[in-house]
Design an enzyme around this catalytic site. Sequence first.
Site, short mmCIF file in Angstrom:
data_model
loop_
_atom_site.label_atom_id
_atom_site.label_comp_id
_atom_site.label_asym_id
_atom_site.label_seq_id
_atom_site.Cartn_x
_atom_site.Cartn_y
_atom_site.Cartn_z
N ASP A 9 8.25 6.87 -27.81
CA ASP A 9 9.07 8.05 -28.10
C ASP A 9 8.21 9.28 -28.41
O ASP A 9 8.70 10.41 -28.42
CB ASP A 9 10.04 7.79 -29.28
CG ASP A 9 9.35 7.39 -30.57
OD1 ASP A 9 8.11 7.25 -30.59
OD2 ASP A 9 10.06 7.21 -31.59
N GLU A 10 6.91 9.05 -28.63
CA GLU A 10 6.03 10.17 -29.02
C GLU A 10 5.85 11.18 -27.89
O GLU A 10 5.36 12.28 -28.13
CB GLU A 10 4.66 9.65 -29.43
CG GLU A 10 4.71 8.82 -30.67
CD GLU A 10 3.36 8.64 -31.32
OE1 GLU A 10 2.41 9.34 -30.94
OE2 GLU A 10 3.27 7.80 -32.20
O1 DAU Z 1 6.59 6.04 -32.20
C1 DAU Z 1 5.95 5.05 -31.47
C2 DAU Z 1 4.48 5.02 -31.84
O2 DAU Z 1 4.40 4.43 -33.14
C3 DAU Z 1 3.62 4.23 -30.85
O3 DAU Z 1 3.62 4.91 -29.62
C4 DAU Z 1 2.18 4.07 -31.35
O4 DAU Z 1 1.45 3.24 -30.47
C5 DAU Z 1 2.23 3.45 -32.73
O5 DAU Z 1 0.92 3.37 -33.26
C6 DAU Z 1 3.11 4.28 -33.66
O6 DAU Z 1 2.52 5.58 -33.89
P1 DAU Z 1 2.49 6.25 -35.36
O7 DAU Z 1 1.39 7.22 -35.37
O8 DAU Z 1 3.85 6.70 -35.75
O9 DAU Z 1 2.16 4.90 -36.23
P2 DAU Z 1 1.16 4.63 -37.43
O10 DAU Z 1 1.39 3.20 -37.82
O11 DAU Z 1 -0.23 5.04 -37.14
O12 DAU Z 1 1.73 5.56 -38.57
C7 DAU Z 1 3.09 5.54 -38.96
C8 DAU Z 1 3.29 6.65 -39.99
O13 DAU Z 1 2.59 6.33 -41.20
C9 DAU Z 1 2.73 8.01 -39.56
O14 DAU Z 1 3.60 9.02 -40.03
C10 DAU Z 1 1.37 8.09 -40.26
C11 DAU Z 1 1.61 7.34 -41.53
N1 DAU Z 1 0.46 6.61 -42.12
C12 DAU Z 1 -0.30 5.81 -41.30
C13 DAU Z 1 -1.32 5.05 -41.82
C14 DAU Z 1 -2.18 4.18 -40.92
C15 DAU Z 1 0.23 6.65 -43.50
O15 DAU Z 1 0.91 7.37 -44.25
N2 DAU Z 1 -0.79 5.89 -44.01
C16 DAU Z 1 -1.58 5.09 -43.23
O16 DAU Z 1 -2.48 4.43 -43.76
#
Ligand code: DAU
Length: 331
Positions: free
Chosen positions: A121-122
Site C-alpha cells: 500500500d506504500e
Molecule cells: O505498508 C506495507 C509495508 O509495511 C510493507 O510494504 C513493508 O515491506 C513493511 O516493512 C511495512 O513498512 P513500514 O515501514 O510501515 O513497517 P515497519 O515495521 O518498518 O514500521 C512500522 C511503523 O513502526 C512505522 O511507522 C515505523 C515505526 N517503527 C518502526 C520500527 C522498526 C517504530 O516506531 N519503531 C521501530 O523500532
Amino acid sequence: MKLLVTGGAGFIGSNFVNLSVSDYPEYEITVLDALTYAGDRSSLAKVESKIRFIKGDICDRDLVDRLVSENDIVVHFAAESHNDNSLLDPSPFINTNIVGTFNILEATRKHSKRLHHISTDEVYGDLELDDPGKFNANTPYNPSSPYSASKASSDMLVRAWVRSFGLHATISNCSNNYGPYQHIEKFIPRQITNIISGYKPKLYGKGENVRDWIHVEDHNRAVHMIIKAGKPGETYLIGADGEKNNLEVIQTILVLMGKNADDFEHVTDRPGHDLRYAIDSSKLRTELGWKPIYTDFKSGLKQTIKWYQDNQDWWSAHKTATEAKYKKQGQ
Ligand code: DAU
Ligand code: NAD
C-alpha cells in the site's frame, strides 16, 4: 498447478508456502530465494520435503527464464522490503525490486505464463490522520521512500507488460503484515524481541503514525483467492480494517507481555516517515468473497508474541547485529 514462489524464504513468502502445502497439497511448489539477510530456509523446515528449493537471485536472467518455463504461475514476493534499509542504501532495492521484477516479466512474457505480483500500500504515499478516504485501486501513486518508489516502479512495469504485451498478470497491494517468521528489524517483532531480551521497546518520534495491520495468513488467503479467481490485469487491495497508531501498538505489546504500558523509549524518527496508511478492500471482498479471519488484533498479537517466545532459536542470533545497526542511526 506448478507454482514458482520467489522470496519464499522471507516472512510473507514462507507463510505462503507453509499455508499452500497444507491447504493446496495438489500444487507443486518451487521456491526461488537468494537467502539474503532477510531469508531463512528454516522458515520452511516443516514443508522442506514437499517443495523444491532453489537458492538463486531473481536478477539472474537465465535462471529466472529456466524456472519460469518449468512452471504455470509465478507468485512474486521477492524484494528488499525494509524502509529504513532503503534510506541507508537504496541500491539493492533498485536491483531486486525493479531489475528483478523486469526479469520475471520478460520470462513470463516469453513463456506465456501467469504472474501474480505482490506489492504494498506504500505505493500510494500517505494520508492525513483525519482523512475520511482510504487507498483504493484508483488512488494515484505517490511513493515516499526509496523502498516504496522501487515497489511503485515494479507495479508500473507489470501494468505496462499487461497493456503492451497482454501479459496475464494480477497485482495485489497489501497493508502492514504481522505474524510468525517476520524479521526482527520490523516494528512488531523488534519490540517483542526487545522485551524478551531485556531492552526497552523503541518508538519512532511521537508514535502518532498509523499502520493498517493485517495478519499474514489473511494476506496469503487473499493471494490464493486472486490466483484462483482474479481477473487478468486487475489490481486488488488487501487490508483488514486494522488501523492503529504506533504508540497504541507498542503499549498493547508491553501490557500483553506483563510490562508497564509506558516502559518504552522515544528514538529518532524515520526521515520522510509516512503518516498514515488505510486500505479500502471492498473490491476484494465483493468480487472475490475474501474476508479476514484475524479480526481481533489483540489475540493475533498474543499468538505472535507466543511464537517469538517459543522460537528464540529462529531469531536470537540476529538480535545483536540488528540492534547495533539501529543504534548507529539513533534508533
Ligand atoms: O505498508 C506495507 C509495508 O509495511 C510493507 O510494504 C513493508 O515491506 C513493511 O516493512 C511495512 O513498512 P513500514 O515501514 O510501515 O513497517 P515497519 O515495521 O518498518 O514500521 C512500522 C511503523 O513502526 C512505522 O511507522 C515505523 C515505526 N517503527 C518502526 C520500527 C522498526 C517504530 O516506531 N519503531 C521501530 O523500532
Ligand atoms: P522479507 O524481507 O521478509 O523477505 C524477502 C525475501 O526475498 C527474502 O527471503 C529474501 O531472501 C528474498 N530476496 C531478496 N532479494 C532477492 C533476490 N534478488 N532474489 C531472490 N530472492 C530475494 O519481505 P516480506 O515482508 O516477506 O515481503 C514480501 C513481499 O511482500 C515484498 O514484495 C513486499 O514488498 C511485500 N509486502 C510486504 C508487506 C509487509 O508488511 N511486510 C506488506 C505488503 C507487501
